[in-house]
Design a protein around this motif. Structure first.
Motif, mmCIF file in Angstrom:
data_model
loop_
_atom_site.group_PDB
_atom_site.id
_atom_site.type_symbol
_atom_site.label_atom_id
_atom_site.label_comp_id
_atom_site.label_asym_id
_atom_site.label_seq_id
_atom_site.Cartn_x
_atom_site.Cartn_y
_atom_site.Cartn_z
ATOM 1 N N THR A 151 0.835 -1.192 0.000
ATOM 2 C CA THR A 151 0.000 0.000 0.000
ATOM 3 C C THR A 151 0.871 1.243 0.000
ATOM 4 O OG1 THR A 151 -0.116 -0.016 2.424
ATOM 5 C CG2 THR A 151 -1.885 -1.149 1.241
ATOM 6 N N SER A 192 -1.478 -3.853 -8.947
ATOM 7 C CA SER A 192 -1.470 -4.113 -7.508
ATOM 8 C C SER A 192 -1.106 -5.567 -7.211
ATOM 9 C CB SER A 192 -2.828 -3.787 -6.894
ATOM 10 O OG SER A 192 -3.862 -4.563 -7.511
ATOM 11 N N ALA A 195 6.238 -1.191 -5.714
ATOM 12 C CA ALA A 195 5.398 -0.315 -6.531
ATOM 13 C C ALA A 195 6.118 0.080 -7.818
ATOM 14 C CB ALA A 195 5.013 0.935 -5.732
#
Length: 223
Positions: A33, A84, A128
């Motif tokens: 996240t 994701s 990410a």
């Protein structure tokens, strides 16, 4: 024109990403996240020591010790994996790397990644960055080394793992050559046959190219 990646290398990459899915459990240890991609790129190239082992076009990395990340995730993107999900896979592999067979042959690596190279927010940032870029342009293309210039060869094939001030490389996977100052014969033998976690280059570079890069290291290491 550069040749397209061969089918055996594609198969190897797909097998590896399949293993990644299995070992990571699609995000083992928690979901990624709020990862910062710009910071992730800096970590990929620096503290995380990722670039010395992995190929990733977006980072200008061409490491060969671990999986080519562009190839590993190109098929996953093609099949509809969300960014994701890829980030969770990458993070899971950093936390708990799969242990694969090493040595020559299909889907065999030169070495296995140690666990926990990055943690917390740094892990999220790298995951990410990789998820945003790995395989985004499809399978990678191999670049044939045709130059006989020792510096050119070194920067392309050696700089990701070795530090050598004359070539402006800062790799930390292998020895710092400015400190080691190896003899010509040692460099020539190591580049030809590999050793420890270093791959052999006798099937990628010609004898003349290996001599050129060995002469370059001899002339510039520690100077």
């Amino acid at each position: 024109m550069r040749p397209r990646i061969s089918r055996p290398r594609r198969s190897r990459a797909l097998l590896l990403v399949g293993a990644a899915l299995l070992f990571s459990g699609c995000g083992a240890g928690g979901l990624v996240t709020k990862g910062d991609k710009d910071t992730g790129k800096k970590l990929f190239l620096g503290k995380g020591k990722c670039a010395g082992c992995h190929t990733l076009a977006a980072a200008g990395a061409s490491g060969t010790l671990g999986p080519n990340l562009d190839d590993a995730f190109a098929e996953a993107r093609k099949e509809g994996y969300k960014e994701s999900a890829i980030a969770d896979i990458v993070a899971g592999q950093i936390r708990y790397p799969g242990q694969y067979s090493t040595g020559p042959g299909l889907a065999r690596l030169q070495g296995n990644m140690p666990a926990g190279l990055l943690r917390g927010q740094e892990l999220n940032d790298v995951a990410a960055f990789v998820a945003a870029n790995a395989g985004a342009q499809g399978f990678s293309e191999e670049t044939l080394v045709t130059s006989l210039d020792g510096k050119t060869i070194f920067k392309q094939d050696c700089g990701g793992c070795h530090t050598l001030a004359a070539a402006a490389t800062t790799g930390t996977t292998g020895p710092n050559l400015d400190q080691l100052k190896p003899a010509f014969a040692r460099v020539q033998k190591q580049v030809t046959n590999g050793g420890a976690i270093m791959p052999a280059f006798k099937d990628k570079l010609t004898v003349a190219q290996i001599r050129a890069v060995a002469k370059y290291v001899l002339s510039h290491a520690g100077k």
